[in-house]
Design a protein around this motif. Structure first.
Motif, PDB file in Angstrom:
ATOM      1  N   LEU B 149     -23.029 -11.740  39.420  1.00 41.21           N
ATOM      2  CA  LEU B 149     -21.915 -11.017  38.898  1.00 41.21           C
ATOM      3  C   LEU B 149     -21.180 -11.887  37.606  1.00 41.21           C
ATOM      4  O   LEU B 149     -21.010 -11.568  36.687  1.00 41.21           O
ATOM      5  CB  LEU B 149     -20.707 -10.749  39.813  1.00 41.21           C
ATOM      6  N   LYS B 150     -21.157 -13.307  38.128  1.00 42.38           N
ATOM      7  CA  LYS B 150     -20.645 -14.280  37.346  1.00 42.38           C
ATOM      8  C   LYS B 150     -21.468 -14.369  35.895  1.00 42.38           C
ATOM      9  O   LYS B 150     -20.754 -14.605  34.860  1.00 42.38           O
ATOM     10  CB  LYS B 150     -20.486 -15.593  37.985  1.00 42.38           C
ATOM     11  N   ALA B 151     -23.000 -14.504  36.182  1.00 47.63           N
ATOM     12  CA  ALA B 151     -23.757 -14.672  35.102  1.00 47.63           C
ATOM     13  C   ALA B 151     -23.634 -13.355  33.887  1.00 47.63           C
ATOM     14  O   ALA B 151     -23.703 -13.536  32.869  1.00 47.63           O
ATOM     15  CB  ALA B 151     -25.163 -14.805  35.584  1.00 47.63           C
ATOM     16  N   LEU B 152     -23.494 -12.213  34.579  1.00 47.13           N
ATOM     17  CA  LEU B 152     -23.471 -11.063  33.925  1.00 47.13           C
ATOM     18  C   LEU B 152     -22.060 -11.201  33.003  1.00 47.13           C
ATOM     19  O   LEU B 152     -22.114 -10.922  31.817  1.00 47.13           O
ATOM     20  CB  LEU B 152     -23.391  -9.857  34.662  1.00 47.13           C
ATOM     21  N   GLU B 157     -19.201 -12.133  28.043  1.00 44.11           N
ATOM     22  CA  GLU B 157     -18.204 -12.898  27.102  1.00 44.11           C
ATOM     23  C   GLU B 157     -18.805 -13.698  25.997  1.00 44.11           C
ATOM     24  O   GLU B 157     -18.282 -13.572  24.959  1.00 44.11           O
ATOM     25  CB  GLU B 157     -17.582 -13.714  28.033  1.00 44.11           C
ATOM     26  N   ALA B 158     -20.118 -14.209  26.229  1.00 46.77           N
ATOM     27  CA  ALA B 158     -20.737 -14.781  25.057  1.00 46.77           C
ATOM     28  C   ALA B 158     -21.084 -13.708  23.999  1.00 46.77           C
ATOM     29  O   ALA B 158     -20.615 -14.009  22.745  1.00 46.77           O
ATOM     30  CB  ALA B 158     -22.013 -15.381  25.403  1.00 46.77           C
ATOM     31  N   GLU B 159     -21.357 -12.653  24.234  1.00 43.78           N
ATOM     32  CA  GLU B 159     -21.592 -11.662  23.104  1.00 43.78           C
ATOM     33  C   GLU B 159     -20.176 -11.100  22.363  1.00 43.78           C
ATOM     34  O   GLU B 159     -20.166 -10.850  21.201  1.00 43.78           O
ATOM     35  CB  GLU B 159     -22.431 -10.306  23.752  1.00 43.78           C
ATOM     36  N   LEU B 161     -17.707 -12.902  22.334  1.00 45.47           N
ATOM     37  CA  LEU B 161     -17.225 -14.023  21.379  1.00 45.47           C
ATOM     38  C   LEU B 161     -18.010 -14.212  20.077  1.00 45.47           C
ATOM     39  O   LEU B 161     -17.345 -14.203  18.857  1.00 45.47           O
ATOM     40  CB  LEU B 161     -17.485 -15.325  22.049  1.00 45.47           C
ATOM     41  N   ILE B 162     -19.209 -13.892  20.270  1.00 43.59           N
ATOM     42  CA  ILE B 162     -19.968 -13.901  18.851  1.00 43.59           C
ATOM     43  C   ILE B 162     -19.368 -12.536  17.843  1.00 43.59           C
ATOM     44  O   ILE B 162     -19.209 -12.502  16.783  1.00 43.59           O
ATOM     45  CB  ILE B 162     -21.630 -13.697  19.134  1.00 43.59           C
ATOM     46  N   ARG B 163     -19.259 -11.529  18.606  1.00 41.15           N
ATOM     47  CA  ARG B 163     -18.956 -10.231  18.030  1.00 41.15           C
ATOM     48  C   ARG B 163     -17.514 -10.601  17.436  1.00 41.15           C
ATOM     49  O   ARG B 163     -17.095 -10.087  16.158  1.00 41.15           O
ATOM     50  CB  ARG B 163     -18.838  -9.125  18.780  1.00 41.15           C
ATOM     51  N   TYR B 164     -16.611 -11.330  17.964  1.00 39.55           N
ATOM     52  CA  TYR B 164     -15.289 -11.457  17.818  1.00 39.55           C
ATOM     53  C   TYR B 164     -15.143 -12.266  16.307  1.00 39.55           C
ATOM     54  O   TYR B 164     -14.638 -12.224  15.456  1.00 39.55           O
ATOM     55  CB  TYR B 164     -14.272 -12.125  18.768  1.00 39.55           C
TER      56      TYR B 164
END
Lengths: 136, 323
Positions: B149-152, B157-159, B161-164
């Motif tokens: 769950l944490k990895a998901l 969040e990584a995605e 951040l990139i979008r943001y």
């Protein structure tokens, strides 16, 4: 016999149902069987596809080159069916896997696949070209 | 994915394909060491079962590894505890009741290996050893669930951040006029890459926060323009996309041979593409018509000695902006 005339009377379909109705087999992993497909389009000319097709649809085609995948991606197609048992080129499948676009191979022809899906209630997304973007 | 991906048979069966999920990918990517509980409570073999019982109560646990100086000797479970109580021999040592033949997991192993062990052995917890066979942690099924769950969540969040970052590009840079230019060289007859530039443009627009409708319309317009460069030019040409906060300008230009009659070329269904192009699914005579219906402004200029310049604009007003 049920008569399908337009969007409103049709129903959305899951990829798993489309697989069953088209008697197809999935050529790519990652297919979420619960993805909803809202309508269908059959054709071999990519510009016709782009002119007519709506997002979240199934594209049924007799072609099997990588441009089919790229066209499908541009048009937000959710699943592609290669008709008449065509085995697409390796690079076509590779591209589909990379882009996580599910593709299906079916031994049935374009007409029969379309007819079956329509009969099961999946609406046609084929439109007169000049009105293709009215609802976008 | 397996090596037989390109064999005659489908890469995977329908049933298998339905089961492959991001969670399963993660089960191969994550290691046991990343999800295990590393601050592990353990017992010494010479402690009494009575002491062990108190420890279980105090730490609210139902089992613990037994070790001396990091060397794993066994595991004591609540079942072992019940046996000692039933026997009325709670003053015997942990060593007398522990299970010495322990199934262990390796810290470096992928989580999937540990999952297989859980299924095969039906144990509730696996002591985790490092490469020196030292006890470094303990693994339960809920550790695995939490780890996945944490990895998901991290993926997500990584995605985000990139979008943001991408979608705030124009806010972060102060100038009188900021534009982002994407340029693609398109080769004549390069069908194997046909549509690749357009798909990259569409993805970039989505990354930058364009609505799916805008990205789709621009994607279709540049796709048709890209295919025209591949099919109808002497040497190919250039696709150029200029992105500004209030508009997207797309251009396709080439050095010939030019269009003899533009109004004819704009007619739906009119095509000069040869049969072999049509067999590939192109040359429907709908390309320019499609472009016109997708973009807000379109201008096609062509001369037989200088080539063709196709200019397309999509305005981003209040209802159709970068989100």
């Amino acid at each position: 016999m049920m008569v399908i005339t337009g969007h409103s009377q049709g129903k959305a379909m899951k990829i798993s149902e489309i697989l069953e109705i088209s008697q197809g087999s999935l050529l790519t992993p990652y297919a979420n069987p619960d993805i909803e497909i809202l309508g269908g389009f059959a054709g071999d000319l990519m510009s016709d596809v782009l002119a007519s097709i709506q997002p979240e649809s199934v594209l049924i085609t007799g072609l099997s080159n990588p441009q089919v995948i790229r066209t499908a991606l541009i048009a937000d197609v959710r699943v592609v069916i290669f008709a008449r048992g065509k085995q697409p080129a390796q690079e076509t499948i590779k591209l589909a896997i990379e882009e996580k676009l599910p593709v299906i191979s079916s031994d049935l022809g374009l007409y029969e696949i379309s007819g079956r899906l329509l009969q099961h209630g999946l609406p046609s997304f084929e439109k007169r070209m000049l009105h293709a973007f009215d609802s976008d | 994915m397996s090596a037989n991906m390109f064999s005659d048979k489908p890469a995977v069966t329908d049933d298998e394909a339905a089961k492959i999920t991001r969670v399963e990918e993660l089960a191969y990517e994550l290691s046991v060491g990343e999800v295990m509980t590393s601050k592990v409570f353990s017992l010494r073999p010479n402690q009494t079962m009575r002491e062990a019982l108190d420890e279980f109560k105090q730490h609210r646990i139902s089992g613990a590894p037994v070790e001396v100086d990091g060397k794993l000797l066994g595991i004591l479970s609540i079942e072992d505890m019940i046996r000692s109580l039933r026997d009325g021999r709670i003053d015997l040592t942990v060593a007398d009741y522990m299970t010495a033949d322990v199934i262990t997991a390796r810290k470096e192993d992928p989580v999937i290996e540990a999952l297989k062990l859980f299924v095969k052995s039906r144990v509730g917890r696996l002591p985790v050893l490092d490469s020196d066979d030292k006890l470094v942690g303990i693994l339960t099924k809920s550790d695995i669930t939490n780890g996945l769950l944490k990895a998901l969540q991290n993926d997500y969040e990584a995605e985000e951040l990139i979008r943001y970052r991408a979608s705030h590009l124009f806010e972060d840079i102060v100038s009188d006029r900021s534009t982002l230019t994407l340029r693609y060289n398109v080769k004549r007859n390069d069908f194997s890459h046909g549509g690749a530039a357009s798909n990259n443009i569409k993805k970039a627009l989505l990354r930058l926060g364009a609505t799916p409708q805008i990205a789709r319309r621009c994607g279709i317009a540049v796709y048709e323009a890209e295919m025209n460069l591949i099919i109808h030019t002497n040497h190919g040409g250039v696709l150029r996309v200029e992105i500004e906060p209030d508009r997207i300008t797309m251009e396709a230009y080439d050095d010939g041979p030019g269009i003899p009659d533009i109004s004819l070329a704009m007619q739906p269904g009119y095509s000069t593409a040869p049969q072999e192009i049509r067999e590939k699914g192109f040359g429907a005579g709908m390309g320019l018509v499609n472009i016109k219906s997708c973009v807000d402004e379109m201008n096609l200029a062509s001369s037989l000695d200088r080539g063709t310049n196709l200019y397309m604009v999509m305005h981003l007003d209040k209802t159709r902006h970068f989100s």
